[in-house]
Each structure stands twice: as structure tokens, then as C-alpha cells.
Design an enzyme around this catalytic site. Structure first.
Site, PDB file in Angstrom:
ATOM      1  N   VAL A 339     -43.224 101.546 -14.235  1.00 41.23           N
ATOM      2  CA  VAL A 339     -43.057 100.807 -12.982  1.00 41.23           C
ATOM      3  C   VAL A 339     -43.468  99.352 -13.173  1.00 41.23           C
ATOM      4  O   VAL A 339     -42.791  98.426 -12.707  1.00 41.23           O
ATOM      5  CB  VAL A 339     -43.890 101.449 -11.850  1.00 41.23           C
ATOM      6  N   TRP A 342     -40.854  97.631 -15.209  1.00 40.90           N
ATOM      7  CA  TRP A 342     -39.677  97.433 -14.367  1.00 40.90           C
ATOM      8  C   TRP A 342     -39.803  96.159 -13.533  1.00 40.90           C
ATOM      9  O   TRP A 342     -38.825  95.444 -13.328  1.00 40.90           O
ATOM     10  CB  TRP A 342     -39.499  98.638 -13.443  1.00 40.90           C
ATOM     11  N   HIS A 343     -41.018  95.866 -13.062  1.00 40.38           N
ATOM     12  CA  HIS A 343     -41.216  94.705 -12.192  1.00 40.38           C
ATOM     13  C   HIS A 343     -40.996  93.378 -12.894  1.00 40.38           C
ATOM     14  O   HIS A 343     -40.660  92.386 -12.239  1.00 40.38           O
ATOM     15  CB  HIS A 343     -42.621  94.741 -11.572  1.00 40.38           C
ATOM     16  N   GLY A 344     -41.177  93.333 -14.195  1.00 37.28           N
ATOM     17  CA  GLY A 344     -40.939  92.058 -14.876  1.00 37.28           C
ATOM     18  C   GLY A 344     -41.474  92.024 -16.289  1.00 37.28           C
ATOM     19  O   GLY A 344     -42.288  92.864 -16.685  1.00 37.28           O
ATOM     20  N   PHE A 510     -35.244  91.134  -9.408  1.00 36.95           N
ATOM     21  CA  PHE A 510     -35.399  92.268 -10.318  1.00 36.95           C
ATOM     22  C   PHE A 510     -34.068  92.916 -10.648  1.00 36.95           C
ATOM     23  O   PHE A 510     -34.024  93.779 -11.478  1.00 36.95           O
ATOM     24  CB  PHE A 510     -36.357  93.311  -9.714  1.00 36.95           C
TER      25      PHE A 510
END
Length: 510
Positions: A339, A342-344, A510
């Protein structure tokens, strides 16, 4: 084309009007055309990536489905073939996402570790790529697990990947929920249009009045954290308001527009700041990402052979209680590591993910101990006092994570956390100018932000008590309903920040 621009609203109006004027059997074609026009408006070059994901996902899903006929009764060959195609699909879909988002992050870390001078690569980063990639991968895995048959028509499948209201920031949809809605015929329903407009207006209020006003103070405090060192607490609280208003407001706009076409999308928020634990928070915040991670990563990982062996080892070493909890704890940490990634592409997001994973994992590990401690301390789980304590505790833990999410670097996040409990200079807030209005508007902006948050809290509180606020408005007399609409419009027009003042929606990146 920003979701809060007049250009976009005109685009939506034309799309909705045309949708109900054309023959119903072509409605899905109309949506597909408008979806591609919308995505192309951000740059024709981005269509290449959308087409790539669509073709790869469609093609590999058809190959997986066709394996049973291709190899007849050769069960082992079918199993191996399907697994190989599934892994190829994941490699191709996630591979493109990884290359575009994480190549330069990897290069930067290699340069730091080995004192090299590898040049950064200039990549295009398509809008919403994480959302439509995850949605496509979920489809592939569902086909692989035989949850449904793959779509035969590539153009119909293309609509599932590209549906324009959701493509930039979700929610991450499931084919089993959306397919029949996309392709069935829809008749005009004024009440459905009206409720969609209500939802859009509420989303605009949260975005333009709450989120964009909060953004002025958030940007100043976080971007100049050494100057505004006495405002760290206010900065992170304002970021809580900004992030929620921005993301949930965007979801209201998306869901409201989709409903105008007769398509009901999954809810992505359920009053997360009323959560009683970090686990509960992630059941309420970005719900579709959480369920995606649960179904496609957590369960496969926790039920894998490797995790089974680890569980047996843990039971022998630490006893049944901790032995059963440890595999779940490890699976949660892995999920939230993903997670975070995934955010950056930044270490701060990895820390953000691990922070949440470790809290959830540790809570699961200590669940039995917590129950025993509460019993010894005679704490009543059902009492209002305990419920409020849990909400406040969770809100504090969430805000600690927001430091990592918003700060530019990990050291900055820790510095601001330290300042939050050691330095308090509220008067510094008056030094922050608000756009073209300057310092003269600062107090007014703070009042607008406060009132906006109060309105949001009242609505959320009523919904938490299972009150259907939107339904309650619908039941009112027309005069009352239109008064509510006019009040929202006036609030957005007069109190909201200009659409170009905050650079669009946070999660669209995103």
C-alpha cells in the site's frame, strides 16, 4: 480536464443528454467514446498506455479461459499453462506501472548507495495509471480463479478499463459488479439525475470549500516547516481535513456522475474519522483499495504453503495463541508495505505503509492481551466513554501517519512530529497569506475552513447513526430541497477557493 472545471461539467452534460437520446443498445458505445475523448484530453500520448493495459488484460484473460479447450483433459498442462499466462499478465501490467513510477526512484537509490551517476529517465506518467492497472489485474485474477468468464467483446472490455468518471482516481471497480451495468440499457430517470447532481454538489463543497481552503495552510506549513515551526499540529490537522475533503469529495463527484448514467459504483469512504482502530480505519478509508489488497494479496499470501509452514513453526516456537496470529501479522505488514509503495516512489511512503502495517499486525498479535487487560481494568467495551476514547486514539495514530504522507522527507516528518509536541506558536497562522487576497483574508479563510468542517462533521455524525441524509432531503418539499441546492451552490461559489488554486485532486496523481 479537471473534475471541478466548467469544461468538464459541460462535457458531462453533453454525455448525459446524448446518452438518453441515442438508441439504448448503443449507450455503452457512447460511454466508451466519451471515456476515450476524456482521457485523450490530458494528452493523446497517454492513450498508448491505456490501450496497452486494455489489450494485454483482454488477451491474457481470453488465453486463460481458452486453456480448457486447448488442452482438453490434460489437467496438469492446463494448470501450468493458465498459471504461466496469469503470471505473464501480472508481469506485463505491473511491469509497465513499475517502470513508469519506480525507475527513477531505483536509480536514485543506486546512485546514493554505490556513488554512481546513472542518469534519470524521463518517462510519461499517465494519469490514473495505478487505478486502472489494479482494476485490470483484479479482473485477470478473477478469471484465473474462475469467478466469471472473460468478456468476449474487446470494446466492451475497454469500457470497463476506461470509464471516464472513475479512471483518474477510482474507485477500483470489480468486473462482476460493473459489467452488467455498463452494457444493459438505461432509461431516463429524473430522480436519478437529481440525486446524482446532489452528490456532485456535495463533492464540490468538500473539495472547494474544505479541502482547497485547508490546502493553503497545509502547503505553507509543510513547505516552510522551519519557518512555521509552531504550527505543526495545525498543519497536520488541516491536512486531515484537506485529504479527506479532496479524496472523498472527488469520490462523491465520480459516484454522482456515474449514477446519472444508471451505474452505481462502490463506495470508497465510510466516515473514516469515526474509526475505533487502525484496522477499522482501513475498512472505511479508500475501501476499494483495501478490499483489493484483502482479496488479491492478503488472502493468497496468508493461505499460501509458505505461510502455512511458517504458521506451524510459529505455533511450536511461540505457542498456539501467538503462533496463529503471527502469519496474519506478517501478511498484514506485507500488504501495507505494498500500500505504501502504491502511494508513491519515495521512502516516506514505504514508512507510511509499514507504520500502518506494524500497528495492525501488533494489534492482532496482542488481541488476547488487550482483552485480558480490559477485563482486569474493568473497562466496559459498550460504554460511550470507551468508544470516544477509541475514536480519539485512532485519530491521533492516523494523524501521525499523515506526517509521513505529506512531508517531503522522513527527517522532515520526524522534525514536525517533534515540533507538534514541543513548539506551539499559534500566532504564526496570521503570517500565512491566502492567495491574491493576502493576509487580509487569513482570518476569514480560517472561519470558512472551520465552518466547512463543522458541516462535514454534522452530516457524517448523522450518517454514522444510520440516517440517510440524501434520502431525508429527497423527502422534503421541493422548496426545501431547492433551498439546500441553492445554499450549496452559493457556498461553493462564494466560500470555495478558485478551481485553479490547488492544482486538482491529490489522488489523481497516483
Amino acid at each position: 480536464m479537471s473534475l471541478i472545471s466548467m469544461k468538464f461539467l459541460t462535457f458531462v452534460a453533453v454525455a448525459v443528454i446524448g446518452y438518453y437520446l441515442i438508441p439504448k443498445k448503443y449507450q455503452w458505445v457512447w460511454l466508451l467514446a466519451f471515456s476515450y475523448i476524456y482521457y485523450a484530453s490530458s494528452g493523446m500520448k497517454y492513450l498508448v498506455f491505456l490501450l496497452y493495459t486494455t489489450v494485454v488484460t483482454y488477451g491474457t484473460a481470453r488465453l486463460i479461459y481458452g486453456a480448457d479447450q486447448k488442452f482438453a483433459d490434460q489437467k496438469e498442462k492446463i494448470k501450468t499453462y493458465k498459471k504461466s499466462i496469469m503470471l505473464l499478465a501480472l508481469l506485463l501490467d505491473f511491469g509497465m506501472l513499475a517502470v513508469l513510477k519506480y525507475t527513477n526512484f531505483t536509480i536514485s537509490n543506486i546512485n546514493t548507495l554505490f556513488h554512481t551517476d546513472i542518469r534519470m529517465v524521463k518517462f510519461l506518467l499517465p494519469l490514473g495509471i495505478s487505478f486502472y492497472t489494479f482494476q485490470s489485474v483484479g479482473y485477470i485474477l478473477d478469471v484465473y480463479w474462475k469467478r466469471y468468464e472473460p468478456e468476449k467483446n474487446i470494446f466492451k472490455f475497454a469500457l470497463f478499463v476506461s470509464f471516464f468518471p472513475q479512471i483518474l482516481q477510482g474507485p477500483i471497480g470489480r468486473y462482476s459488479n460493473l459489467a452488467h451495468q455498463f452494457y444493459e440499457e438505461h432509461s431516463f430517470d429524473f430522480m436519478r439525475i437529481e440525486r446524482g447532481v446532489q452528490r456532485v454538489l456535495w463533492g464540490f463543497f468538500k473539495k472547494m470549500v474544505i479541502a482547497d481552503t485547508a490546502a493553503v495552510f497545509v502547503d505553507a506549513i509543510f513547505d516552510q516547516y522551519q519557518t512555521y515551526n509552531g504550527l505543526a499540529i495545525f498543519g497536520v490537522l488541516a491536512y486531515s481535513a484537506q485529504l479527506y475533503g479532496d479524496f472523498s469529495g472527488g469520490m462523491d463527484v465520480v459516484i454522482g456522475i456515474a449514477s446519472m448514467f444508471g451505474i452505481e459504483m462502490d463506495e470508497n469512504f465510510k466516515r473514516p474519522y469515526f474509526s475505533i482502530s487502525i484496522t477499522d480505519f482501513w475498512h472505511r478509508w479508500h475501501i476499494t483499495l483495501g478490499t483489493w489488497m484483502k482479496d488479491y494479496l492478503f488472502y493468497p499470501l496468508s493461505l499460501s504453503k509458505g505461510m502455512g509452514k511458517f504458521g506451524k513453526f510459529a505455533k511450536k516456537t511461540f505457542g498456539k495463541t501467538y503462533g496463529r496470529a503471527l502469519p496474519i501479522c506478517v501478511a498484514n505488514i506485507v500488504v501495507f508495505l505494498v500500500v505504501g509503495i502504491w502511494h508513491g516512489a519515495a521512502w516516506k511512503f514505504i514508512v507510511y505503509g509499514l507504520y500502518n502495517g506494524l500497528i495492525i499486525g501488533f494489534s492482532g498479535l496482542m488481541a488476547k492481551n488487550y482483552r485480558e487487560w480490559k477485563k482486569k481494568l474493568k473497562i466496559n467495551d459498550k460504554s460511550n466513554g470507551w468508544h470516544i476514547f477509541q475514536i480519539v486514539r485512532t485519530f491521533i495514530l492516523v494523524n501521525i501517519s499523515w506526517f509521513f504522507d505529506r512531508a517531503d522527507t522522513i527527517p522532515q516528518a520526524f522534525t514536525m512530529m517533534k515540533n507538534a509536541v514541543t513548539v506551539w506558536k499559534p500566532a504564526q497562522i496570521l503570517d500565512i497569506s491566502v492567495g491574491m487576497a493576502g493576509l487580509m483574508y487569513t482570518i476569514i479563510a480560517l472561519i470558512i475552513l472551520g465552518l466547512g468542517c463543522v458541516v462535514q462533521f454534522i452530516v457524517s455524525y448523522e450518517q454514522e447513526k444510520n440516517v440517510d441524509v440524501q434520502g431525508a432531503i429527497d423527502k422534503k418539499a421541493k422548496l426545501v430541497k431547492w433551498a439546500v441546492y441553492v445554499m450549496l451552490l452559493v457556498a461553493i461559489a462564494i466560500l470555495g477557493m478558485p478551481p485553479n488554486s490547488s492544482g486538482g485532486f491529490i489522488y489523481a496523481q497516483f
